[in-house]
Design a protein around this motif. Structure first.
Motif, PDB file in Angstrom:
ATOM      1  N   THR A   1       0.847  -1.190   0.000  1.00 50.45           N
ATOM      2  CA  THR A   1       0.000   0.000   0.000  1.00 50.45           C
ATOM      3  C   THR A   1       0.883   1.240   0.000  1.00 50.45           C
ATOM      4  OG1 THR A   1      -1.731  -1.156   1.212  1.00 50.45           O
ATOM      5  CG2 THR A   1      -1.784   1.242   1.276  1.00 50.45           C
ATOM      6  N   GLY A   2       0.618   2.157  -0.921  1.00 52.96           N
ATOM      7  CA  GLY A   2       1.383   3.397  -0.987  1.00 52.96           C
ATOM      8  C   GLY A   2       0.992   4.354   0.121  1.00 52.96           C
ATOM      9  N   ALA A   3       1.916   5.223   0.497  1.00 55.79           N
ATOM     10  CA  ALA A   3       1.655   6.217   1.549  1.00 55.79           C
ATOM     11  C   ALA A   3       0.519   7.145   1.129  1.00 55.79           C
ATOM     12  CB  ALA A   3       2.918   7.017   1.823  1.00 55.79           C
ATOM     13  N   GLY A   4      -0.394   7.400   2.063  1.00 60.08           N
ATOM     14  CA  GLY A   4      -1.494   8.330   1.817  1.00 60.08           C
ATOM     15  C   GLY A   4      -2.638   7.742   1.011  1.00 60.08           C
TER      16      GLY A   4
ATOM     17  N   ASP B   1      -2.775   2.416  10.516  1.00 60.13           N
ATOM     18  CA  ASP B   1      -2.994   2.979   9.173  1.00 60.13           C
ATOM     19  C   ASP B   1      -3.863   4.235   9.242  1.00 60.13           C
ATOM     20  OD1 ASP B   1      -1.529   0.950   7.974  1.00 60.13           O
ATOM     21  OD2 ASP B   1      -3.300  -0.223   7.406  1.00 60.13           O
ATOM     22  N   THR B   2      -4.890   4.199  10.077  1.00 61.34           N
ATOM     23  CA  THR B   2      -5.763   5.357  10.241  1.00 61.34           C
ATOM     24  C   THR B   2      -4.973   6.542  10.789  1.00 61.34           C
ATOM     25  OG1 THR B   2      -7.665   3.925  10.633  1.00 61.34           O
ATOM     26  CG2 THR B   2      -7.867   6.201  11.363  1.00 61.34           C
ATOM     27  N   LYS B   3      -4.142   6.290  11.785  1.00 55.84           N
ATOM     28  CA  LYS B   3      -3.313   7.366  12.359  1.00 55.84           C
ATOM     29  C   LYS B   3      -2.361   7.937  11.301  1.00 55.84           C
ATOM     30  CE  LYS B   3       0.009   8.437  16.005  1.00 55.84           C
ATOM     31  NZ  LYS B   3       0.730   9.343  15.153  1.00 55.84           N
ATOM     32  N   LYS B   4      -1.759   7.058  10.487  1.00 56.24           N
ATOM     33  CA  LYS B   4      -0.841   7.543   9.445  1.00 56.24           C
ATOM     34  C   LYS B   4      -1.583   8.415   8.429  1.00 56.24           C
ATOM     35  CE  LYS B   4       2.454   3.708   9.538  1.00 56.24           C
ATOM     36  NZ  LYS B   4       2.907   2.505   8.806  1.00 56.24           N
ATOM     37  N   LEU B   5      -2.804   8.022   8.087  1.00 53.19           N
ATOM     38  CA  LEU B   5      -3.591   8.829   7.154  1.00 53.19           C
ATOM     39  C   LEU B   5      -3.927  10.186   7.767  1.00 53.19           C
ATOM     40  CD1 LEU B   5      -5.945   6.056   5.710  1.00 53.19           C
ATOM     41  CD2 LEU B   5      -4.248   7.378   4.421  1.00 53.19           C
ATOM     42  N   LEU B   6      -4.277  10.191   9.055  1.00 52.60           N
ATOM     43  CA  LEU B   6      -4.570  11.462   9.725  1.00 52.60           C
ATOM     44  C   LEU B   6      -3.315  12.334   9.806  1.00 52.60           C
ATOM     45  CD1 LEU B   6      -6.915  10.214  12.591  1.00 52.60           C
ATOM     46  CD2 LEU B   6      -7.561  11.649  10.630  1.00 52.60           C
ATOM     47  N   ASP B   7      -2.186  11.730  10.176  1.00 60.63           N
ATOM     48  CA  ASP B   7      -0.923  12.474  10.253  1.00 60.63           C
ATOM     49  C   ASP B   7      -0.490  12.996   8.882  1.00 60.63           C
ATOM     50  OD1 ASP B   7      -0.878  11.944  12.957  1.00 60.63           O
ATOM     51  OD2 ASP B   7       0.632  10.350  12.824  1.00 60.63           O
ATOM     52  N   GLY B   8      -0.854  12.276   7.820  1.00 58.02           N
ATOM     53  CA  GLY B   8      -0.503  12.689   6.466  1.00 58.02           C
ATOM     54  C   GLY B   8      -1.517  13.633   5.846  1.00 58.02           C
ATOM     55  N   HIS B   9      -2.427  14.159   6.674  1.00 54.88           N
ATOM     56  CA  HIS B   9      -3.434  15.137   6.224  1.00 54.88           C
ATOM     57  C   HIS B   9      -4.394  14.541   5.185  1.00 54.88           C
ATOM     58  CE1 HIS B   9      -1.206  18.057   8.535  1.00 54.88           C
ATOM     59  NE2 HIS B   9      -0.108  17.706   7.889  1.00 54.88           N
ATOM     60  N   HIS B  10      -4.856  13.334   5.471  1.00 58.26           N
ATOM     61  CA  HIS B  10      -5.875  12.677   4.651  1.00 58.26           C
ATOM     62  C   HIS B  10      -7.043  12.261   5.549  1.00 58.26           C
ATOM     63  CE1 HIS B  10      -3.021  12.379   1.315  1.00 58.26           C
ATOM     64  NE2 HIS B  10      -2.123  11.924   2.193  1.00 58.26           N
ATOM     65  N   PRO B  11      -7.709  13.239   6.200  1.00 56.91           N
ATOM     66  CA  PRO B  11      -8.739  12.876   7.177  1.00 56.91           C
ATOM     67  C   PRO B  11      -9.943  12.173   6.545  1.00 56.91           C
ATOM     68  CG  PRO B  11      -8.781  15.226   6.770  1.00 56.91           C
ATOM     69  CD  PRO B  11      -7.549  14.678   6.085  1.00 56.91           C
ATOM     70  N   GLY B  12     -10.309  12.539   5.341  1.00 54.15           N
ATOM     71  CA  GLY B  12     -11.447  11.876   4.695  1.00 54.15           C
ATOM     72  C   GLY B  12     -11.166  10.411   4.426  1.00 54.15           C
ATOM     73  N   THR B  13      -9.988  10.120   3.910  1.00 54.91           N
ATOM     74  CA  THR B  13      -9.607   8.728   3.650  1.00 54.91           C
ATOM     75  C   THR B  13      -9.501   7.961   4.966  1.00 54.91           C
ATOM     76  OG1 THR B  13      -8.375   9.454   1.700  1.00 54.91           O
ATOM     77  CG2 THR B  13      -7.898   7.252   2.528  1.00 54.91           C
ATOM     78  N   ALA B  14      -8.971   8.612   6.007  1.00 62.48           N
ATOM     79  CA  ALA B  14      -8.823   7.964   7.313  1.00 62.48           C
ATOM     80  C   ALA B  14     -10.182   7.578   7.892  1.00 62.48           C
ATOM     81  CB  ALA B  14      -8.087   8.886   8.280  1.00 62.48           C
ATOM     82  N   LEU B  15     -11.132   8.503   7.849  1.00 63.54           N
ATOM     83  CA  LEU B  15     -12.458   8.206   8.398  1.00 63.54           C
ATOM     84  C   LEU B  15     -13.184   7.152   7.563  1.00 63.54           C
ATOM     85  CD1 LEU B  15     -13.639  11.747   9.516  1.00 63.54           C
ATOM     86  CD2 LEU B  15     -12.895   9.837  10.953  1.00 63.54           C
TER      87      LEU B  15
END
Length: 172
Positions: A64-67, A122-136
């Motif tokens: 899986t790629g970052a973000g 993974d959810t935390k990494k998405l949030l830290d990477g400024h991808h809140p929509g994808t994280a939720l």
């Protein structure tokens, strides 16, 4: 409930944690509780190695790629929960399984295969990477799909594998 059914069968007969529940009967001759607990730990460990190796292999095959949406972890958790739905119906409602079957297959292999801690990371990494929509979306989809997978596979397994037509109201 039919009169010939025991009052506690299937899921009702299962203790809260059957993998670590204390058997109300004395140990078999020549076997101690310590030996029985050691056997349970050994099969869980063996199953965990198999499940974790399968999960690691899946992450190597489908990285899986970052973000991005972590599809590999998502499908690992969904397929593992689906397999758990099938397994639990078969060993608690359809067949009398060896006492080490559930700890080996359920706690060991499927417990080692599924990884909700990785989903959380993974959810935390998405949030830290400024991808809140994808994280939720990932968090909600993982939980909903995992629970749906268990329900669907358990229901279908009951329809396919359990005998029908012998209870009250079946018309038999």
């Amino acid at each position: 409930m039919a009169f010939d059914e025991p009052p506690h069968a299937g899921w009702d007969a299962e203790p809260t944690d059957p993998d670590t529940a204390v058997d109300p009967w004395p140990p078999a001759p020549g076997r101690s509780r310590l030996r029985e607990q050691g056997e349970i730990i050994a099969v869980i460990a063996a199953g965990g190695v198999i499940g974790a190796a399968a999960r690691y292999g899946a992450t190597l095959i489908w990285p899986t790629g970052a973000g991005t949406f972590p599809w590999t972890t998502f499908w690992i958790n969904v397929t593992g929960c689906a397999a758990m739905g099938i397994l639990m119906v078969l060993i608690t409602e359809r067949f009398t399984a060896h006492p080490l079957t559930r700890p080996f297959l359920g706690t060991g292999i499927l417990g080692g295969f599924t990884t909700f801690s990785t989903a959380t990371l993974d959810t935390k990494k998405l949030l830290d990477g400024h991808h809140p929509g994808t994280a939720l979306l990932y968090l909600a989809a993982t939980l909903a799909a995992a629970m749906l997978a268990i329900w669907v596979t358990a229901t279908l397994t009951r329809l396919i594998a359990l005998p029908r037509g012998t209870g009250e109201g079946s018309g038999a």
